[in-house]
Every structure is written in C-alpha cells, then in structure tokens.
Design an enzyme around this catalytic site. Sequence first.
Site, PDB file in Angstrom:
ATOM      1  NE  ARG A 228      -4.242  -1.553  -0.033  1.00 31.09           N
ATOM      2  CZ  ARG A 228      -4.249  -2.817  -0.671  1.00 31.09           C
ATOM      3  NH1 ARG A 228      -3.253  -2.837  -1.394  1.00 31.09           N
ATOM      4  NH2 ARG A 228      -5.477  -3.115  -0.622  1.00 31.09           N
ATOM      5  CD  GLU A 257      -2.097   3.709  -5.601  1.00 30.49           C
ATOM      6  OE1 GLU A 257      -3.361   3.485  -6.000  1.00 30.49           O
ATOM      7  OE2 GLU A 257      -1.651   3.003  -5.046  1.00 30.49           O
ATOM      8  CG  HIS A 284      -2.586  -0.386  -6.782  1.00 32.56           C
ATOM      9  ND1 HIS A 284      -3.236   0.326  -5.632  1.00 32.56           N
ATOM     10  CD2 HIS A 284      -2.566  -1.535  -6.241  1.00 32.56           C
ATOM     11  CE1 HIS A 284      -3.458  -0.600  -4.580  1.00 32.56           C
ATOM     12  NE2 HIS A 284      -3.117  -1.508  -5.195  1.00 32.56           N
TER      13      HIS A 284
END
Length: 312
Positions: A228, A257, A284
């Site tokens: 994360r 993000e 991601h």
Amino acid sequence: MKVLIVDEMHESIVHMPEELGLEVDYFPNIAFEEVLEKVGDYEGLLIRSKFSINEEFLTHANKLKFIGRAGAGLDLIDLDACKKAGVDVFGANEANKVAVAEHLIGMILSLFHKVNQGNSEVKRGEWNREKNRGEELFGKTIGIIGFGNNGQATAERLAAFGCKILAFDKYKYGFGNHLIQEVSLQEIYEQADVVSLHIPLLSTTYQWVDDEFFNSFKKNIYFCNIARGEIVKLDALANALKSGKVKGACLDVLENEKLKTLTQEQKETFQFLSTQDNVILTPHVAGWSNESYVKINQVLKDKIRMWLEQNA
C-alpha cells in the site's frame, strides 16, 4: 439471501453466488448515493474499492450479514464498526498472490538489468552497451517484510533465483524452512540487499517507512513496495535515492494514486521519482492479471460457501 455487488468484477461473479442459491444484483456502475438507498435490502455485499465502508454506512445496512472484498487488503473497511454491527468481513487475499509475485520479480529484474532504460535508448536510436551493464539477482539477500499470501509467494519464487531469503512478520512465527529464514526486523536491517514490503495498511503502518527506516540499513539497498502506498513516505524515499542509501526502487503503489490531486510537495516528489532511471513505477496493477481477475471470484465464492455453512 440477497447479495448486492457494487463494483465492476469479472462476469463470473454473478453466477458463482447464484450457484450457492443466493439472489444476486449486479450494479457495477452504481453511485454511492444509490448504494445507500439499496443496501438496506441485502444480507451480503461484494465490493472492490469503489468507496470506504464505515460506521455511518452501516446504519443504512440493517440486514447486512457479510461483506466480501474482491481483492487483497481490507483497509477500506472499518473492521471494528463491522464487528460491532455483527457483519462478517472477508477478502480474496489468496487470489492474486501469483500475479503479485510475478509482477514484482519482473520489476526487480527490469531494474537490475536496466531493461526499461535500454529499451527506451534503443528505440531512440542509442546503442549503449556499457551504460546498460546489468546486475545479477543471484546471490542477493532479500528481506521480505510481511509473510502473508503475497510475501510467501514472492519469497518462494525469489528463492528459485538463488537468493538468500530473510522474512519477518510481526504477527506470525514458525514459518521458516529450508528456503526461507524467519528473522527479526533488525536482521533484515543488517543483511538485506533488497527489501520488499508485503504488509497491510493499518494505523501502525501508515507512513511507517520514513527517513529513520532507510537509515537503519547497514547496506545500500534496493527497495520495493507492492503493498500500500500510504505505508511509505515518498519524500523519505526520494531523500534515500538522492543520498544513495536506496540504489533503486520498484513501486506499484503511491501514497496518493490520484495523480491529479497531488499537493505541491507530492508533485515535486513524484516528478523526481518519475525522472529517475533507477525507479520503476506501475499503476497498482501487480495483482491485476487476467487470471487473478477470475480467481478473486472463485475465492469469494468459496468463502461465501463456508460462511453459509457456518451460519446455517
């Protein structure tokens, strides 16, 4: 029993719960306000990452008995609030471990052997052999922090490359074997050449990786994060790259993000990282393979089946 699905998932997600005798409503494009209007009619909820679930949300879901997350990590769900409301929560953590491990190893190999850099140069008509001399992964000491599904899958595959594997997990013990040494975090600080994070985002891990973390290593290291983004203070990573304490980085996640919402400080850090040849960034997608897309549904189906059996 009725199940509401509020995120886009592989189409098999509709049929799998139906095979268990459940009534399924699939609204992949539903707005949050509509979810609040509908969720009170359902005993089950399947979600990926569209929104967070907190105590206030649960006040709209009086019938809810379980929440299944189509992915690894439950940081978007307030587990204490769910426990208080009598709602069971489970994820599909096992489903994407192969994808995560393969993606990470691909990033590491690309970094070590300068594949991205060499590819870009050749496409520009540059032929720089010496500049792109690579470094072998064989013989490196890898520090795996977090030995859950993804950490274990990554460790086992890196061992096949002839790496020495050191693994630390704050909540597990007794998992070492002939391939993997169970060690303390201090031993990773002292021995690791490469460090890879496989830990969840918790209040205790939020921005855990800071200047002090990087300065704790005896060697200059390569750093990887496919867990994360909020676990790592990117300005601390940038500082470590500038000083040489970090020789290179593989990041599939960032602390923010949503790139259009970066603060000025975040923009400056991101700009630095994005211009470094020794930093590899991906959006991601480490666990985002075609195969894991289906496996996630299969894992959720199995967990719903077990939940139904336990609560029959």
